[in-house]
Design a protein around this motif. Sequence first.
Motif, PDB file in Angstrom:
ATOM      1  N   ILE A  23       4.029  10.584  -6.597  1.00  0.00           N
ATOM      2  CA  ILE A  23       5.019  11.079  -7.571  1.00  0.00           C
ATOM      3  C   ILE A  23       4.318  11.412  -8.879  1.00  0.00           C
ATOM      4  CG2 ILE A  23       7.083  10.506  -8.912  1.00  0.00           C
ATOM      5  CD1 ILE A  23       7.724   8.426  -6.722  1.00  0.00           C
ATOM      6  N   PHE A  24       3.435  10.514  -9.254  1.00  0.00           N
ATOM      7  CA  PHE A  24       2.723  10.658 -10.524  1.00  0.00           C
ATOM      8  C   PHE A  24       1.900  11.941 -10.534  1.00  0.00           C
ATOM      9  CE2 PHE A  24      -0.643   9.658 -13.549  1.00  0.00           C
ATOM     10  CZ  PHE A  24       0.092   9.116 -14.579  1.00  0.00           C
ATOM     11  N   LYS A  25       1.216  12.184  -9.407  1.00  0.00           N
ATOM     12  CA  LYS A  25       0.400  13.394  -9.295  1.00  0.00           C
ATOM     13  C   LYS A  25       1.293  14.626  -9.355  1.00  0.00           C
ATOM     14  CE  LYS A  25      -3.255  11.594  -6.490  1.00  0.00           C
ATOM     15  NZ  LYS A  25      -3.483  11.379  -5.058  1.00  0.00           N
ATOM     16  N   LYS A  26       2.412  14.569  -8.627  1.00  0.00           N
ATOM     17  CA  LYS A  26       3.326  15.704  -8.589  1.00  0.00           C
ATOM     18  C   LYS A  26       3.854  15.995  -9.986  1.00  0.00           C
ATOM     19  CE  LYS A  26       5.930  15.211  -4.725  1.00  0.00           C
ATOM     20  NZ  LYS A  26       7.247  14.769  -4.232  1.00  0.00           N
ATOM     21  N   GLN A  32       0.834  -1.208   0.000  1.00  0.00           N
ATOM     22  CA  GLN A  32       0.000   0.000   0.000  1.00  0.00           C
ATOM     23  C   GLN A  32       0.868   1.257   0.000  1.00  0.00           C
ATOM     24  OE1 GLN A  32      -0.578  -2.593   2.116  1.00  0.00           O
ATOM     25  NE2 GLN A  32      -2.755  -2.894   2.483  1.00  0.00           N
ATOM     26  N   ASP A  33       1.919   1.256   0.839  1.00  0.00           N
ATOM     27  CA  ASP A  33       2.820   2.410   0.899  1.00  0.00           C
ATOM     28  C   ASP A  33       3.426   2.689  -0.466  1.00  0.00           C
ATOM     29  OD1 ASP A  33       2.445   2.560   3.612  1.00  0.00           O
ATOM     30  OD2 ASP A  33       4.181   1.286   4.065  1.00  0.00           O
ATOM     31  N   LEU A  34       3.849   1.603  -1.107  1.00  0.00           N
ATOM     32  CA  LEU A  34       4.536   1.738  -2.394  1.00  0.00           C
ATOM     33  C   LEU A  34       3.611   2.334  -3.450  1.00  0.00           C
ATOM     34  CD1 LEU A  34       7.356   0.903  -3.666  1.00  0.00           C
ATOM     35  CD2 LEU A  34       6.077  -0.972  -4.687  1.00  0.00           C
ATOM     36  N   ILE A  35       2.397   1.794  -3.514  1.00  0.00           N
ATOM     37  CA  ILE A  35       1.453   2.278  -4.523  1.00  0.00           C
ATOM     38  C   ILE A  35       1.101   3.740  -4.265  1.00  0.00           C
ATOM     39  CG2 ILE A  35      -0.834   1.953  -5.523  1.00  0.00           C
ATOM     40  CD1 ILE A  35      -0.594  -0.994  -4.504  1.00  0.00           C
ATOM     41  N   LEU A  36       0.857   4.046  -2.993  1.00  0.00           N
ATOM     42  CA  LEU A  36       0.507   5.429  -2.655  1.00  0.00           C
ATOM     43  C   LEU A  36       1.655   6.369  -2.992  1.00  0.00           C
ATOM     44  CD1 LEU A  36      -1.335   4.875   0.733  1.00  0.00           C
ATOM     45  CD2 LEU A  36      -2.344   5.743  -1.366  1.00  0.00           C
ATOM     46  N   LYS A  37       2.872   5.913  -2.714  1.00  0.00           N
ATOM     47  CA  LYS A  37       4.036   6.742  -3.005  1.00  0.00           C
ATOM     48  C   LYS A  37       4.140   7.014  -4.502  1.00  0.00           C
ATOM     49  CE  LYS A  37       6.726   8.173  -0.536  1.00  0.00           C
ATOM     50  NZ  LYS A  37       6.625   9.553  -0.013  1.00  0.00           N
ATOM     51  N   TYR A  38       3.925   5.966  -5.278  1.00  0.00           N
ATOM     52  CA  TYR A  38       4.038   6.152  -6.723  1.00  0.00           C
ATOM     53  C   TYR A  38       2.960   7.100  -7.235  1.00  0.00           C
ATOM     54  CZ  TYR A  38       4.824   5.433 -11.623  1.00  0.00           C
ATOM     55  OH  TYR A  38       5.090   5.658 -12.934  1.00  0.00           O
ATOM     56  N   SER A  39       1.752   6.939  -6.734  1.00  0.00           N
ATOM     57  CA  SER A  39       0.693   7.811  -7.243  1.00  0.00           C
ATOM     58  C   SER A  39       0.962   9.256  -6.810  1.00  0.00           C
ATOM     59  CB  SER A  39      -0.686   7.326  -6.797  1.00  0.00           C
ATOM     60  OG  SER A  39      -0.987   7.774  -5.519  1.00  0.00           O
TER      61      SER A  39
END
Lengths: 173, 173, 236
Positions: C146-149, C137-144
């Motif tokens: 970055i993606f949003k940023k 969950q942490d990983l996916i949230l982190k990627y999204s």
Amino acid sequence: MNENEAKCFIESLIFSAQDPLTKDSMKKMLKEYGEFNLDKILNELKSDYENRGIELVELEKRFFFRTSKTLHNYLFVETKKARNLSNAAMETLAIISYHQPVTRAEIEKIRGKPVFRGTLDTLLELKWIKPSGRRETPGRPVTWITDFEFLKHFGLKSIKDLPKVDELESVIL
Amino acid sequence: MNENEAKCFIESLIFSAQDPLTKDSMKKMLKEYGEFNLDKILNELKSDYENRGIELVELEKRFFFRTSKTLHNYLFVETKKARNLSNAAMETLAIISYHQPVTRAEIEKIRGKPVFRGTLDTLLELKWIKPSGRRETPGRPVTWITDFEFLKHFGLKSIKDLPKVDELESVIL
Amino acid sequence: MTHLNLNISGYEGPLDVLLDLSKKQKVDIKKISILELADQYLEFVEGNLENLKLSADYLVMASLLAFLKSKLLLPEEKEEVEEIQEDLTQRIIHYNAIKKLSKKIFELYQEGKDFHHCNVKNEFVISNAIVPKITLQDLILKYSEIFKKKNSIKLLADDDNLYKLEDGLKWLNQILKLEDKNWLSLFNFLPDGIINLKMRKSAIISLLLASLDSVNQGKILINQKDHFKNIMVRVK
């Protein structure tokens, strides 16, 4: 509430309190449910936990449970703390998992920040990433991919099982 | 280390671990000090804590202590933490718990409304849901299931202990 | 909020009650005139067009019922109509069950409210884990994250001279000053003389956003006959 319930109540109160509880605060809470002898309850609890893995400690009139000091020898062995992964490492890992194979320069471009060697080392050490050949561009930079331990740690069958970002994006933005 | 010490050791390990401990990790640590029957130790601990203020819980092969549910009337806390989840998140959670593994499109079909990214993020952040592989249909969509923390939070032994309604049974179960 | 009260042969009362009754099988939804129901539904939706906060539940039902109505109007096989009715009934039952269950889940005892995690003071650091505490969950949230940023960086064009929503509102507000209730082309309100392509694009976007905002605030009406046709606006 009977006497045994009162004892259970106090026991669970001390266990679940964020900070050590004072007698006064316990007395106040107990009073809501009847007249009980708090000192007797606390003494009983203390002796219940004698020679166990944890003990009830009274320190400056506050009560709390802690792991038993007699276990000192055994518990002292394990001193390595479950470390937290730095934000940089988490971002780098996320980018590598979704963009692999990817070069350090590419990771930096996506993050908009430099990626330090130490960050990659951390992930390498965990065997979560590994180098995978080189990109045939000027300088022939090394590309990075995720390693077996990564899949194992996150319980993934394959890297394809990671949800794609567009799968997570909403229909209407 | 004698048998009683081994039991105390395990007891204090479970109490002081940051996250619920698995049998495997306990076995590994115990092994350093000799040959002990971990199952026997765990069963003894379970019965030691029967009818007390706290109980030893086994959930998906992980062990942790929590305050006894029978005390919930006395320990009830009106916390801000008891989150106000949106209707959308509550419904999405319900659909995932009863239909898992389920894809986002399937959730949308049942709700008749889109499921927004934020909704899944909220549930992901709580660690109540996680992705679980992909459905082998065109597009290979990610499927979602409930995670350990979901069971832990609601004090459920397994997903089978979820509340039931007659209507749903006749339709899908 | 306005509620939809039905008045049809076989049933009289609010829609949600009908769903409730049909769920309990006190009313057989199959015997309810779907035609009348759909008519009143459409009427309700039409009468509440400006109300963008109209219950999404109602809208979903309205489209389903409209679909059903169209099926009924066509000379279809009787069986198919019954099948659709059956399907609709099942879906209503299913969704209502889910709604009920979602409430029931939160009626269960909850950690931090009805029972609590045990906090034990620890003299020693005990852990066999040297693996970082990071979950999928942490990983996916982190990627999204970055993606949003990354997306927002892309959207923040390097040029900060671009037009903003406020500019669009300023241009569009001219229409409010005109005491004219005729339809006018939206892009008439674009200022002249923007030659720079990027500036022109941003002007169009800010005007379009301004028009949508004004519609939302109930100041103007907006209309476009077809794709790529002129977008027309008028004071409401």
